[in-house]
Structure formats: C-alpha cells, structure tokens
Motif scaffolding. Sequence first.
Motif, PDB file in Angstrom:
ATOM      1  N   MET A  61      57.692  44.318   1.323  1.00 23.13           N
ATOM      2  CA  MET A  61      56.689  43.330   0.745  1.00 23.13           C
ATOM      3  C   MET A  61      56.005  42.279   1.582  1.00 23.13           C
ATOM      4  N   LEU A 120      52.321  39.782  -1.438  1.00 21.19           N
ATOM      5  CA  LEU A 120      53.617  39.281  -1.280  1.00 21.19           C
ATOM      6  C   LEU A 120      54.101  38.545  -0.763  1.00 21.19           C
ATOM      7  N   GLN A 169      56.706  35.731  -0.043  1.00 23.68           N
ATOM      8  CA  GLN A 169      57.907  35.843   1.074  1.00 23.68           C
ATOM      9  C   GLN A 169      57.842  35.522   2.260  1.00 23.68           C
ATOM     10  N   ARG A 216      59.766  39.171  -4.758  1.00 18.64           N
ATOM     11  CA  ARG A 216      60.446  40.739  -5.148  1.00 18.64           C
ATOM     12  C   ARG A 216      60.220  40.679  -6.665  1.00 18.64           C
ATOM     13  N   LEU A 257      56.575  43.108  -6.746  1.00 20.37           N
ATOM     14  CA  LEU A 257      56.679  43.819  -6.290  1.00 20.37           C
ATOM     15  C   LEU A 257      57.904  44.841  -7.296  1.00 20.37           C
TER      16      LEU A 257
END
Length: 132
Positions: free
Chosen positions: A1, A7, A11, A21, A24
């Motif tokens: 990630m 992403l 994060q 998450r 992804l």
Amino acid sequence: MHAWPELKREQRNASRRHLARLELMKRLRTYQDMSGKQVVVVFDGTHSQRSEEREPEGLQVIYAEAATTADMLLERLANRYAKLHPMQVVSADGMVRETILACGADWTSPEMLKTMCEDAERALGEAIRKRR
C-alpha cells in the motif's frame, strides 16, 4: 500500500487507514477475477494471533500476529509453499525479494502489480461495454 500514491495518502491518516486496505482489496479482487489467479493478501497485524479470512470465491486475507511483520510472514509462506505451488510475491523490500526468490517463488514489484491491476480493470470495463 505504501508504494501506490493513492493508497499511501489514505494510509498516512489513522482514521482512514482502513479505506486504503479496502481499496487495495477491491483492486486485487478485480485482478483475481480477470486473471484467474488466487490472490492472498498479507497485512501487518495488531492482535496476539495470526488471523485469516477467506471470501467465498474471493481473496484470502491474512493478518500477521503483532510480533511478526507481513514481510516475515511472506517469507515464511514462500519457504513453505513455493516449491509446491507456483507463487508470485509482491514486495517493495529488497531483502524480502531476495528471500522469496531463494525459496523458489517469483517476485513482482508493487508498481508492476499496480499495472497488472489497471490492465485487469480495463479488461473488465471492456467486457462490460461489449455486453451492453
């Protein structure tokens, strides 16, 4: 990630980390569906025991136990299964790459995985357009 900019932004923010998450996993589901390959996602965990989830006909998701990193778990999985089954591991960590290659698994960069997911998403879009 951490290797995919869209992403990585999510994060960084603890209250939005779960969204990274989920995104992804959504992209990996499309890749799995379009490629026919079984995808296993390994995340760092926070609990004392490793946990595992498997979606019906979907992704297998493993959370490492708190004392173990996802990278360590990837290395263990490659050591255990790479000689039994074709296995492709994605990691940006050079030491993980060397270990999984030594175990007999194939290695792919996160950037290459992103390209493979984008290709799968385009193929899905084309398939949907053709059906209309």
